[in-house]
Scaffold this motif. Structure first.
Motif, short mmCIF file in Angstrom:
data_model
loop_
_atom_site.label_atom_id
_atom_site.label_comp_id
_atom_site.label_asym_id
_atom_site.label_seq_id
_atom_site.Cartn_x
_atom_site.Cartn_y
_atom_site.Cartn_z
N ASP A 63 36.33 21.13 42.64
CA ASP A 63 37.11 22.36 42.44
C ASP A 63 37.75 22.83 43.87
N HIS B 227 30.92 26.88 42.91
CA HIS B 227 30.62 28.01 42.15
C HIS B 227 31.62 27.84 40.66
N PRO B 228 31.03 27.85 39.61
CA PRO B 228 31.91 27.62 38.54
C PRO B 228 33.10 28.46 38.19
N ARG B 229 32.67 29.76 38.72
CA ARG B 229 34.08 30.94 38.55
C ARG B 229 35.08 30.77 39.47
N PHE B 230 35.11 29.87 40.49
CA PHE B 230 36.06 29.79 41.37
C PHE B 230 36.82 28.47 41.34
N GLN B 231 38.16 28.59 41.68
CA GLN B 231 39.13 27.42 41.88
C GLN B 231 39.68 27.62 43.34
N ASP C 155 40.63 29.85 33.25
CA ASP C 155 39.91 30.92 33.38
C ASP C 155 39.06 30.95 34.56
N GLN C 156 39.42 30.04 35.44
CA GLN C 156 38.66 30.37 36.66
C GLN C 156 39.71 31.27 37.66
N THR C 157 38.90 32.25 38.66
CA THR C 157 39.54 32.83 39.60
C THR C 157 40.01 31.95 40.74
#
Length: 117
Positions: free
Chosen positions: A78, A32-36, A9-11
């Motif tokens: 990450d 940043h939790p939204r990014f891989q 679910d990460q970008t």
């Protein structure tokens, strides 16, 4: 190629080049939790060439201007670093083809840098 599952679910942000620009961006996005983040470079080290003359004149240690990229991100789960050479970018299928495999991306940053003259 041991890259995490693209169905996350990460970008996924793929950064091509670990020079000054690519390294700075990866550091900024780290944690940043939204990014891989997948960082791809053909070298295992970062070298700051403007200070190379100071190493040549014994003003600095070589480790002051050149260091392993993996060491910068060793505590960042990450960020994935791969030593590879990019052979092709396919924007339609959102893939970067390298000499060690194919990497899919959601966002692509080309920070390939420049060559000295």
């Amino acid at each position: 190629m041991n890259i995490p599952n693209p169905q996350s679910d990460q970008t996924r942000i793929v950064i091509l080049g670990a020079g000054c620009g690519g390294l700075k961006l990866a550091r900024k996005l780290a944690g940043h939790p939204r990014f891989q983040i997948v960082l791809i470079d053909r070298h295992n080290f970062h070298q700051f060439q403007p200070l190379l003359y100071q190493v040549a004149t014994a003003g600095l240690e070589p480790s002051s201007i050149s260091f392993p990229i993996r060491k910068v991100f060793q505590d960042r789960p990450d960020i994935y670093f791969r030593i590879a050479e990019v052979t092709r970018i396919d924007p339609d299928s959102r893939e970067v083809v390298t000499n060690i495999g194919t990497v899919t991306y959601d966002r692509l940053v080309v920070a390939a840098g420049a060559r000295t003259n």
